[in-house]
Design a protein around this motif. Structure first.
Motif, PDB file in Angstrom:
ATOM      1  N   VAL A 111       9.072  -8.111   4.148  1.00 16.60           N
ATOM      2  CA  VAL A 111       8.116  -6.989   4.187  1.00 16.60           C
ATOM      3  C   VAL A 111       8.493  -6.004   3.069  1.00 16.60           C
ATOM      4  O   VAL A 111       9.683  -5.747   2.853  1.00 16.60           O
ATOM      5  CB  VAL A 111       8.205  -6.256   5.555  1.00 16.60           C
ATOM      6  CG1 VAL A 111       7.271  -5.065   5.567  1.00 16.60           C
ATOM      7  CG2 VAL A 111       7.874  -7.223   6.681  1.00 16.60           C
ATOM      8  N   ASN A 112       7.480  -5.491   2.341  1.00 13.06           N
ATOM      9  CA  ASN A 112       7.768  -4.499   1.281  1.00 13.06           C
ATOM     10  C   ASN A 112       8.010  -3.148   1.954  1.00 13.06           C
ATOM     11  O   ASN A 112       7.135  -2.280   1.973  1.00 13.06           O
ATOM     12  CB  ASN A 112       6.561  -4.395   0.336  1.00 13.06           C
ATOM     13  CG  ASN A 112       6.702  -5.417  -0.777  1.00 13.06           C
ATOM     14  OD1 ASN A 112       7.810  -5.804  -1.128  1.00 13.06           O
ATOM     15  ND2 ASN A 112       5.588  -5.869  -1.301  1.00 13.06           N
ATOM     16  N   ILE A 113       9.193  -2.990   2.481  1.00 16.32           N
ATOM     17  CA  ILE A 113       9.463  -1.826   3.343  1.00 16.32           C
ATOM     18  C   ILE A 113       9.430  -0.529   2.535  1.00 16.32           C
ATOM     19  O   ILE A 113       8.893   0.494   2.965  1.00 16.32           O
ATOM     20  CB  ILE A 113      10.836  -2.014   4.039  1.00 16.32           C
ATOM     21  CG1 ILE A 113      10.805  -3.288   4.901  1.00 16.32           C
ATOM     22  CG2 ILE A 113      11.166  -0.814   4.901  1.00 16.32           C
ATOM     23  CD1 ILE A 113      12.082  -3.608   5.620  1.00 16.32           C
ATOM     24  N   ARG A 114       9.986  -0.576   1.317  1.00 11.57           N
ATOM     25  CA  ARG A 114      10.043   0.677   0.550  1.00 11.57           C
ATOM     26  C   ARG A 114       8.641   1.210   0.295  1.00 11.57           C
ATOM     27  O   ARG A 114       8.359   2.405   0.503  1.00 11.57           O
ATOM     28  CB  ARG A 114      10.769   0.436  -0.783  1.00 11.57           C
ATOM     29  CG  ARG A 114      12.269   0.124  -0.607  1.00 11.57           C
ATOM     30  CD  ARG A 114      12.963  -0.216  -1.897  1.00 11.57           C
ATOM     31  NE  ARG A 114      13.148   0.931  -2.774  1.00 11.57           N
ATOM     32  CZ  ARG A 114      12.579   1.014  -3.996  1.00 11.57           C
ATOM     33  NH1 ARG A 114      11.808   0.042  -4.421  1.00 11.57           N
ATOM     34  NH2 ARG A 114      12.794   2.058  -4.753  1.00 11.57           N
ATOM     35  N   ASN A 115       7.743   0.315  -0.109  1.00 11.02           N
ATOM     36  CA  ASN A 115       6.373   0.771  -0.381  1.00 11.02           C
ATOM     37  C   ASN A 115       5.712   1.250   0.910  1.00 11.02           C
ATOM     38  O   ASN A 115       5.052   2.280   0.945  1.00 11.02           O
ATOM     39  CB  ASN A 115       5.565  -0.398  -0.984  1.00 11.02           C
ATOM     40  CG  ASN A 115       4.246   0.104  -1.573  1.00 11.02           C
ATOM     41  OD1 ASN A 115       4.180   1.220  -2.098  1.00 11.02           O
ATOM     42  ND2 ASN A 115       3.198  -0.694  -1.454  1.00 11.02           N
ATOM     43  N   ALA A 116       5.979   0.501   1.992  1.00 13.12           N
ATOM     44  CA  ALA A 116       5.381   0.867   3.289  1.00 13.12           C
ATOM     45  C   ALA A 116       5.822   2.287   3.669  1.00 13.12           C
ATOM     46  O   ALA A 116       5.013   3.129   4.072  1.00 13.12           O
ATOM     47  CB  ALA A 116       5.807  -0.140   4.343  1.00 13.12           C
ATOM     48  N   LEU A 117       7.122   2.545   3.497  1.00 10.78           N
ATOM     49  CA  LEU A 117       7.638   3.866   3.915  1.00 10.78           C
ATOM     50  C   LEU A 117       7.043   4.974   3.056  1.00 10.78           C
ATOM     51  O   LEU A 117       6.710   6.057   3.537  1.00 10.78           O
ATOM     52  CB  LEU A 117       9.170   3.874   3.835  1.00 10.78           C
ATOM     53  CG  LEU A 117       9.844   3.215   5.051  1.00 10.78           C
ATOM     54  CD1 LEU A 117      11.310   2.949   4.791  1.00 10.78           C
ATOM     55  CD2 LEU A 117       9.659   4.075   6.296  1.00 10.78           C
ATOM     56  N   LEU A 118       6.888   4.682   1.769  1.00  8.10           N
ATOM     57  CA  LEU A 118       6.258   5.705   0.900  1.00  8.10           C
ATOM     58  C   LEU A 118       4.853   6.006   1.396  1.00  8.10           C
ATOM     59  O   LEU A 118       4.451   7.167   1.533  1.00  8.10           O
ATOM     60  CB  LEU A 118       6.196   5.184  -0.539  1.00  8.10           C
ATOM     61  CG  LEU A 118       7.433   5.469  -1.412  1.00  8.10           C
ATOM     62  CD1 LEU A 118       7.298   4.783  -2.765  1.00  8.10           C
ATOM     63  CD2 LEU A 118       7.593   6.973  -1.594  1.00  8.10           C
ATOM     64  N   LEU A 119       4.117   4.940   1.712  1.00  9.13           N
ATOM     65  CA  LEU A 119       2.730   5.141   2.184  1.00  9.13           C
ATOM     66  C   LEU A 119       2.736   5.893   3.507  1.00  9.13           C
ATOM     67  O   LEU A 119       1.918   6.776   3.758  1.00  9.13           O
ATOM     68  CB  LEU A 119       2.042   3.782   2.342  1.00  9.13           C
ATOM     69  CG  LEU A 119       1.832   2.986   1.035  1.00  9.13           C
ATOM     70  CD1 LEU A 119       1.420   1.549   1.340  1.00  9.13           C
ATOM     71  CD2 LEU A 119       0.780   3.674   0.175  1.00  9.13           C
ATOM     72  N   GLU A 121      -3.877  -1.859   4.466  1.00 13.51           N
ATOM     73  CA  GLU A 121      -4.515  -2.545   3.335  1.00 13.51           C
ATOM     74  C   GLU A 121      -3.663  -2.371   2.075  1.00 13.51           C
ATOM     75  O   GLU A 121      -3.451  -3.309   1.309  1.00 13.51           O
ATOM     76  CB  GLU A 121      -5.912  -1.955   3.069  1.00 13.51           C
ATOM     77  CG  GLU A 121      -7.043  -2.816   3.610  1.00 13.51           C
ATOM     78  CD  GLU A 121      -8.065  -1.952   4.365  1.00 13.51           C
ATOM     79  OE1 GLU A 121      -8.338  -0.837   3.851  1.00 13.51           O
ATOM     80  OE2 GLU A 121      -8.536  -2.358   5.432  1.00 13.51           O
ATOM     81  N   ALA A 122      -3.093  -1.174   1.916  1.00 10.52           N
ATOM     82  CA  ALA A 122      -2.288  -0.940   0.699  1.00 10.52           C
ATOM     83  C   ALA A 122      -1.040  -1.805   0.725  1.00 10.52           C
ATOM     84  O   ALA A 122      -0.584  -2.270  -0.328  1.00 10.52           O
ATOM     85  CB  ALA A 122      -1.888   0.534   0.620  1.00 10.52           C
ATOM     86  N   GLU A 123      -0.501  -2.054   1.896  1.00 10.00           N
ATOM     87  CA  GLU A 123       0.715  -2.882   1.971  1.00 10.00           C
ATOM     88  C   GLU A 123       0.549  -3.918   3.102  1.00 10.00           C
ATOM     89  O   GLU A 123       1.056  -3.753   4.209  1.00 10.00           O
ATOM     90  CB  GLU A 123       1.930  -1.998   2.214  1.00 10.00           C
ATOM     91  CG  GLU A 123       3.260  -2.747   2.108  1.00 10.00           C
ATOM     92  CD  GLU A 123       3.326  -3.695   0.923  1.00 10.00           C
ATOM     93  OE1 GLU A 123       3.258  -4.929   1.126  1.00 10.00           O
ATOM     94  OE2 GLU A 123       3.389  -3.212  -0.210  1.00 10.00           O
ATOM     95  N   PRO A 124      -0.167  -5.018   2.837  1.00  3.33           N
ATOM     96  CA  PRO A 124      -0.450  -6.003   3.897  1.00  3.33           C
ATOM     97  C   PRO A 124       0.806  -6.661   4.464  1.00  3.33           C
ATOM     98  O   PRO A 124       0.790  -7.189   5.570  1.00  3.33           O
ATOM     99  CB  PRO A 124      -1.356  -7.019   3.201  1.00  3.33           C
ATOM    100  CG  PRO A 124      -1.255  -6.766   1.755  1.00  3.33           C
ATOM    101  CD  PRO A 124      -0.744  -5.401   1.534  1.00  3.33           C
TER     102      PRO A 124
END
Lengths: 609, 353, 211, 112, 356
Positions: free
Chosen positions: D95-103, D31-34
């Motif tokens: 895909v917002n990979i950087r944000n995904a990886l942080l999450l 949900e945070a990074e759809p």
């Protein structure tokens, strides 16, 4: 005892309340400092810094010179409101002192002086104060008029987005707007009945309010005036107008050497003052490259920080391109605040870089330039090759530090608020650089440049390749004929605003073609949309930003777009109808075939850079 | 044209004159089964089933433990066929599913690679001075029992029906992997829905129950079972099957391969010991029968001469349901009187007289 | 020495087993070894399909090829007609033939297997027979099996088996002539040579352990 | 009566159970990074990944493991990321990979 | 002896009344040729009759079909419905069309437009089509969308688990169809989204090997299905479907990207049946007529595979549309026009010979 009347009490209560709340909040924010005031703070308090602070309070708090420089009409609006009101307060104080001979009075006395002393007395000095006060009132009223116009059609004041205010702010706004007209009418009524008055209030009184029937209105208007003042003060500590006092204290604290904390503490020390000194004026919204009224923009972000709710998602979307920080009239450290917020969000994030290969003994080579192309450099080999050709042409010897494998400089981590975690990366890169004897470190990526300059504390100077190339050109080790090409140059945020390097790229382009001027460039340049600063902007939002920036860049006559950041180049190229080149590529292509530059000339030039 | 659907594929099975080869595992763990099979075919159905005492193992298990080269097993198979040729038979009846797979595989290789057939003839001649003819029919014992299911049913006083409630017994089948998965044409109904066991059970009035892991391997794993530390592979895969069939509350597991018959029986004991869990809801385990054991029971053979007492999961509940009489006291009696009783398992309930 | 790939190609099960795998995963879905071990027949086919010598050598030295249970459920389903099971058989044969099997703990167990089942074939004419299934090393057979072994001939003869006896029937004692024929076949067709290769591996293993 | 030692033990089926509903923390990350949903496992991110050279980190594989609920592995691997953004630049699906990886890195409980 | 009735050389007989047949007839009749359509079913439309909405834009199949039929009626093209031409006999320059023992038509030129057949999913037995009620083919699902068939799971199932299986009867040597049917992938994605529209709470899985979204805007459908509809794509061909509890299915596949087998309980399994030839002409007959061995998976072979349009090597015998291989509707319509030009060319060449 001065005369007093019941109607002064709403004002007095409001004023007292505001003072009490402000005092409590400020003390609360300064609690840690008050317990252990640092010696530096005390020493600077009683020094010229305080004077400097007062000067800045005057030039910014009242005259709003920074706004004025960017937008005259907007500047004048703020100035007239602030300065006008300040003049009336000071003026009122002197008038009452001159009139009654006593300096100290009840605060209400100066505010409602007209009601108590309708007759002008004291000869030319008295009339002077009368007209002075009217002039102050007139100033405020003009500012007020401009503010109302701004609310209706903001274009008139040359801005295209203003802040959507919360209910509290709108209430405070209306009270503020009521205060001065009510004062005008109240004074006019008084003068209408008793004659006299300044050029404004007196004239209004004589022409409209002389008839006896209106006498009954005088007191109610003074009541209204007091009530609006009181209400405004009651609401002040909880509205955007908290910025008026907070800004003053902020300027003082800054001059006394207080630094904003690295981690997020919205209710402590300088950070608290910075967050509450934001007046939601909307200047940051105006310059923000993002789409209209996106909640992550600084004004809304600070508002969320103040409320303590919902700031998390806003913190990670912003592009951190620095445009708002540039435009902020009170120089709030917006990027630092945002990074602190991000740090808070991802505090659970623990990076593990133990896998990094230990850097073996680096064969030290005596070269002029240590070239570091960084992660993004790997995806733009053309730029690296062009730069190396130019170095050859300019007779500069170089070593490409991260030719095989580049470990990230750490800036992207910093942009995610995890700067502390990047120490392992910095160590690795630093050990690559330490062994080298070279004149300078050159990077093709502004993002690395910012990081090397900020956190690496290297012994040798760090330049962006545009700076080095410009020095070679100016020294003659590189020669270029002014071709017919027309360029439009995109200022990367990290090179422009963040590293204030605007001149070198422009000189380079002018030396080999004509550089077109753009609607928004240099400190005002738009972001290419792909900044590593944003974590959660969606692809479609980024593409919208990029196309907006391209509209500015694809100015008629431009044959190609030039930039000096691999990330911007990669991103703009994806959507641009024009070819997007790096500075080095442009320069290398337009290189004159003959006469290699002399090495000494280049070295000498680099020396005095 | 090949038939539209494999599951309708019916294999040709000759009615008589078979050369019988035994199974190492079946004769080891279920000695009574093969004896009963011959007894049924010869005595009840009057068929000519010849067995030559000189036939040996097909070395299938060693082959699948990768200990026997292809040429060797091919020549051993050739020797078996030479015994058959000597005895004048052309129909081969195989008791073990693994060797059934081996015979199918060898015949298939000889068909597609005639040069290998020549090499095998030459090798057999050099080593044993024997020659051999290819069989005209290769039949597994479960094929034959399936083929003769009607005559057997006609002679059988019993039905797979719960005598007390007249409810058809719920039967789940597990067909040996090497029966039809390697060569679908080798078995009735092809690789996906072999009917060799379900057809048999339905003829006896049983109700076939499908379950998700019906086609999953019982987990013999050849070398994995032979090595004690690897048996986890075997018990885990059987467990997958038990977990899957448990929800369908089967009364009987029917198998046609000696290995599966032994594993599905023994692993219920081992799993009960290890995890305290049984899969029939009453702690007694689900009874396991092979096709010939079922046929023999249905024809009224005495359970204990059939060797059912060698099953770890007791058959008594099933026999009671079907209404097959048995002398509980003689379960553990020997030719000369009773000789001790097996220790009672920790978890699995077993009834003793 | 011929490359591993060419040696593999000599084994008919290699060419039958792998023509062109399209990496679809249907075999692994139903593979009991994949349900238990960290094993993936599709990956084996892909590795072998590269045909690279080091990949083949790694496989032959590795544990993975010994995990297949040879149930050949994969053969029925492969939409390309490949048979990972055959591929494994050819890999295991070459691994033992070339002596690489001793580099993996699973491979080394083939020595135990050879000495147990291999010898049983030549000595009794059966791969498995009751006396091999000692209760101490086969606790999973349960108490009934212990009892059955104790009864031995009485029980087996009651059920119609010959139980190591002379003459006809189940578990009959093989006539010496039969065993000789078996041994002759193993001799002629390279069965014994294959076992010698395994023993050479065991020898080498003992030397390595001592040094 | 202690459980008898058989010399081996059974193990649950290694197959992934897809019917198991997503873990709440996995749900939260999605949900945070759809944009994670847009990943089609093409492997482009793994190709450019610097950390991927030294560690088994490959973002598309982490997405698969995230869906499979292997939160531990995902958390550990995600911690190796330098957030340099090369993957995000080359990702064909944005895909917002950087944000995904942080999450994903935050999936692991913070180190004591 | 067959009557040597005069065969009108200009008469064009089109076998098959689906989109290919109708479009070819329309183009030819627009060019002024007399055309007849022989359709084995009682109605024109072929498979189009069974579809609900068409990819990529969701146009209603009934609208498209209606439009085509209208034009056919408008041009008053004679129709022979319910007539299965199963045998062609060359007579001089023209043809006789036989149904069983009777001649049902004569024509100077014959255009084969008999289209494709859907692979009979029962032949892929491990998926249990025809055995387990929760297993449907893509055609069945279209019927469900058209409300001609009930959903296989009960109304109480608000969040159904649904699986789509790609490559059923395509790219499968064991089913005798080695070719890729090209359209099943995009159909699966379209249907997956359509199902989500019916059941927003549903969780949809697509088991694919290579997602071949070959056409324009198909790839965007793939991304939309992932992001907006939450469809989960698992790279691994389905290996088996078995009956689980109640009507539910227990399916097995491998997630080849993770290298691990996986199990899943489903309320509905949709098999994307591939496109296979219709075998309308007997196998022997085909060998006679086409003189070449039937290449590939048995679709009508054409001369000059890469040449525009398609002329069957026998003079005067053409083939149009999906009978030559899997084709989307736009391709079929384009092909129909191409074939019509070829026919016109051929007829003109005959006339020129006649006059010379």
């Amino acid at each position: 005892m001065e005369k007093s009347a019941w109607f002064v009490w709403p004002f007095m209560l409001g004023f007292m309340f505001a003072l009490a709340v402000l005092l409590l909040r400020y003390l609360w924010w300064l609690r840690s400092l008050l317990r252990r005031p640092s010696s530096r703070l005390l020493s600077r308090m009683f020094s010229k810094h305080s004077l400097l602070a007062v000067r800045e309070i005057f030039s910014e708090g009242l005259l709003h010179l920074r706004i004025y420089k960017r937008n005259r009409r907007l500047g004048f609006m703020h100035m007239s409101l602030a300065l006008g009101w300040f003049m009336m307060i000071v003026g009122g104080k002197f008038e009452t002192w001159f009139h009654s001979g006593q300096f100290l009075h009840g605060t209400w006395y100066a505010v409602f002086f007209r009601y108590f002393e309708p007759q002008t007395v004291g000869g030319w000095a008295g009339t002077f104060w009368l007209h002075y006060m009217d002039f102050g009132l007139l100033l405020v009223l003009t500012g007020l008029a401009l503010a109302i116009v701004k609310r209706i059609r903001k274009k008139v004041l040359g801005i295209h987005s203003t802040t959507r205010h919360t209910l509290v702010n709108r209430v405070a706004l209306t009270f503020l707007w009521m205060i001065f007209p009510l004062r005008l009418v109240a004074e006019a009524l008084t003068f209408g009945q008793h004659g006299g008055g300044g050029f404004l209030t007196g004239a209004l009184g004589r022409c409209c309010f002389t008839s006896g029937t209106l006498a009954g209105l005088e007191l109610p208007f003074w009541w209204a005036y007091s009530l609006s003042l009181g209400a405004f003060f009651v609401v002040l500590p909880f509205s955007r107008y908290l910025h008026i006092p907070t800004e003053m204290v902020l300027i003082l604290l800054r001059h006394w050497g207080l630094q904003a904390a690295e981690d997020l503490q919205p209710e402590k020390a300088l950070q608290a003052f910075e967050i509450h000194a934001c007046s939601s004026c909307g200047l940051c919204l105006d310059v923000c490259p993002a789409i209209k009224d996106h909640p992550f923009q600084s004004a809304y972000f600070l508002r969320a920080l103040r409320s303590g709710k919902g700031w998390e998602s806003l913190a990670s979307t912003c592009l951190s391109c620095g445009a708002c920080e540039e435009a902020c009239p009170i120089n709030l450290g917006l990027e630092k605040l945002r990074m602190a917020a991000r740090g808070k969000i991802h505090e659970k994030h623990h990076a593990v870089y133990s896998y990094l290969p230990t850097v073996g003994p680096v064969e030290t080579s005596k070269v002029d330039v240590l070239l570091f192309t960084g992660c993004m450099g790997r995806l733009k080999p053309a730029t690296t090759k062009a730069l190396k050709d130019l170095f050859e042409e300019a007779g500069l010897s170089w070593v490409h530090l991260d030719e095989q494998e580049s470990i990230c400089c750490g800036r992207p981590l910093a942009l995610a608020g995890r700067a502390s975690e990047a120490s392992a990366l910095r160590e690795h890169n630093r050990s690559l650089i330490k062994g080298q004897q070279a004149r300078m470190l050159v990077t093709t990526c502004p993002i690395c440049l910012k990081q090397f300059r900020d956190d690496y504390r290297l012994e040798l100077p760090v330049y962006h390749h545009s700076e080095v190339l410009w020095s070679c050109l100016s020294s003659g080790s590189l020669k270029r004929e002014k071709g017919t090409a027309c360029f439009s140059y995109h200022d990367p945020c990290e090179l422009g605003r963040k590293s204030t390097c605007y001149q070198a790229p422009r000189e380079l382009l002018q030396s080999c073609g004509t550089l077109l001027s753009l609607e928004r460039e240099q400190a005002d340049a738009l972001c290419c949309g792909n900044s590593l600063g944003s974590l959660s902007l969606s692809l479609s939002e980024r593409q919208a930003l990029t196309s907006r920036t391209l509209k500015v860049l694809e100015v008629p006559g431009a044959q190609s777009i030039v930039t000096s950041c691999p990330l911007c180049q990669h991103n703009l190229a994806r959507q641009s109808s024009l070819p997007v080149k790096d500075l080095a590529e442009v320069l290398a292509v337009t290189g004159l075939p003959e006469q290699q530059g002399q090495r000494k000339a280049a070295l000498a030039a680099v020396q005095e850079l | 044209m090949t038939p539209l659907l494999w599951k309708d594929y019916q294999k040709e099975v000759p009615d008589n004159h078979y050369f019988f080869v035994r199974s190492c595992i079946r004769q080891t763990f279920f000695p009574g089964a093969e004896a009963a099979l011959l007894d049924i075919l010869r005595n009840s159905l009057g068929l000519d089933i010849f067995e030559d005492r000189r036939h040996t193992t097909c070395t299938g298990i060693a082959y699948h433990c990768d200990l026997v080269p292809l040429e060797t097993i091919m020549t051993v198979i050739a020797r078996q066929l030479s015994l058959m040729t000597e005895a004048g038979y052309r129909h081969l009846l195989v008791s073990c599913v693994t060797s059934f797979g081996i015979y199918l595989e060898m015949l298939d290789m000889w068909q597609h690679h005639p040069e290998m057939l020549e090499q095998t003839r030459e090798a057999l001649w050099k080593s044993t001075r024997r020659t051999f003819e290819l069989p005209t029919a290769l039949v597994h014992t479960s094929d034959l029992i399936y083929h003769l299911r009607k005559p057997i049913a006609d002679r059988s006083p019993h039905r797979l029906v719960d005598k007390s409630t007249q409810r058809a017994l719920r039967v789940v089948d597990h067909v040996g992997c090497h029966y039809a998965k390697i060569f679908p044409a080798g078995g009735f109904g092809g690789a996906e829905f072999p009917s060799v066991l379900s057809g048999l059970a339905e003829t006896f009035g049983g109700e076939m129950v499908d379950y998700p892991e019906r086609r999953h391997c019982c987990g013999f794993g050849f070398r994995h079972y032979m090595l004690q530390e690897n048996r986890g592979y075997s018990v885990s895969n059987s467990r997958i099957k038990f977990e899957s069939m448990e929800a369908f509350a089967p009364d009987l597991i029917l198998t046609n391969c000696p290995g599966c018959n032994m594993f599905l029986d023994r692993w219920q004991y081992t799993l009960a010991e290890m995890s305290g869990k049984t899969y029939d809801g009453e702690g007694k385990g689900i009874p396991v029968l092979s096709h010939e054991e079922l046929a023999a029971l249905m024809l009224g053979r005495d359970p204990w001469t059939l060797g059912l007492q060698m099953h770890q999961v007791q058959l008594e509940p099933l026999l009671d349901k079907i209404g097959i009489a048995y002398q509980a006291r003689q379960k553990y009696s020997m030719v000369e009187g009773v000789a001790g009783v097996p220790r009672e398992p920790g978890v699995l309930k077993v009834s003793f007289e | 020495m011929a490359s591993l790939l060419s040696q593999l190609k000599d084994d008919i099960r290699f060419s039958e087993g792998l023509s062109a795998c399209m990496n679809c995963g249907i075999c692994t879905a139903v593979c009991p070894a994949a349900a238990y071990f960290d094993y993936d027949p599709r990956r084996i086919c892909q590795l072998v399909q590269t045909g690279e010598e080091q990949e083949l050598e790694k496989l032959l030295k590795g544990e993975e090829i010994w995990m297949c249970g040879q149930c050949l459920s994969c053969k029925a389903r492969c939409p390309r007609g490949n048979v990972p099971g055959y591929l494994i058989q050819s890999l295991r044969k070459l691994s033992q033939q070339s002596g690489l099997f001793i580099h993996s703990s699973e491979g080394r167990k083939q020595i135990r297997l050879k000495r147990r089942i291999g010898h049983s074939i030549l000595e009794t004419g059966y791969c498995v027979h009751p006396l091999m299934v000692e209760p101490e090393t086969h606790p999973e057979q349960g108490p009934v099996w212990i009892w059955a072994l104790e009864q031995g001939a009485d029980l087996y003869r009651r059920c119609g088996s010959n139980y190591y006896g002379e003459g006809e029937g189940g578990l009959r004692k093989m006539a010496p002539g039969v065993l000789n024929e078996l041994e002759a076949i193993f001799e002629e067709t390279g069965g014994l040579r294959f076992w010698e290769a395994i023993e050479r591996g065991a020898e080498e293993l003992k030397l390595n352990q001592e040094s | 009566m202690p459980k008898p030692d058989f010399g081996f033990s059974f193990a649950p089926n290694r197959a992934l159970e897809l019917s198991v509903p997503l873990l709440p923390e996995v749900q939260a990350v999605l949900e945070a990074e759809p944009s994670i949903r847009a990943c089609m496992a093409c492997g482009q991110c793994a190709a450019v990944c610097t950390a991927g050279v030294f560690t088994p980190l490959a973002f598309y594989r982490l997405v698969l493991q995230l869906w499979a609920g292997e939160v531990e592995v995902v958390g550990q691997r995600a911690q190796h990321c330098m957030l340099c953004g090369k993957c995000q630049m080359t990702c064909p699906r944005g895909v917002n990979i950087r944000n995904a990886l942080l999450l994903m890195a935050a999936l692991l409980p913070p180190k004591p | 002896m067959r009557s040597s009735e005069y065969i009108n050389k200009d008469e064009v007989a089109i076998i098959g009344g689906g989109p290919a047949g109708m479009q070819t007839a329309l183009v030819l009749s627009a060019r002024g040729f007399s055309v007849r359509i022989y359709e084995q079913k009682e109605q024109l439309g072929g498979h189009l009759k069974g579809w609900h909405h068409l990819f990529p834009h969701g146009v209603a199949a009934s609208d498209l079909l209606g439009a085509l039929k209208e034009q056919v009626l408008a041009r008053a093209i004679p129709l022979h419905l319910g007539q299965t031409v199963d045998h062609l006999q060359k007579v001089g320059e023209g043809w006789e069309l036989w149904q069983g023992e009777t001649v049902v038509g004569r024509a100077g030129v014959v255009v084969l437009a008999n289209g494709f057949a859907l692979f009979d999913a029962r032949r892929k037995e491990e998926y249990g089509y025809g055995l387990y009620p929760s297993v449907l083919t893509s055609a069945d699902l279209e019927a469900v969308f058209r409300k001609e068939r009930p959903w296989p799971f009960g109304p109480d199932c608000a969040a159904p688990q649904i699986g789509f299986v790609h490559c059923v009867g395509s790219r499968d040597l064991k089913c005798g169809s080695p070719h890729c049917s090209k359209l099943c992938c995009v159909t699966a994605v379209k249907q997956a989204m359509a199902v989500k529209a019916f059941f927003p709470e549903a969780q949809v899985y697509c088991f694919y090997m290579d997602l071949r979204m070959h056409g324009l805007e198909y790839e965007e459908l793939y991304r939309k299905a992932q992001v907006d509809y939450g469809v989960r794509f698992i790279r691994g061909r389905l290996s088996e479907a078995a009956p689980g509890q109640g009507k539910r299915l227990h399916v097995k596949a491998e997630d080849t990207l993770q290298g691990r087998p996986l199990h899943l309980q489903l309320d509905m399994l949709v098999l994307m049946s591939g496109m296979v030839p219709t075998f309308v002409l007997e196998q022997q007959e085909r060998a006679v007529f086409f003189k070449e061995p039937v290449f590939g998976s048995g679709f009508v072979p054409v001369q000059g595979f890469l040449a525009a349009g398609s002329v069957v090597q026998q003079k005067g015998l053409f083939a149009s549309g999906a009978c030559k291989g899997p084709a989307t509707l736009p391709e079929v319509f384009a092909d129909a026009a191409a074939v019509a030009c070829e026919v016109e060319q051929y007829l003109k060449s005959l006339k020129a010979v006649a006059h010379a």
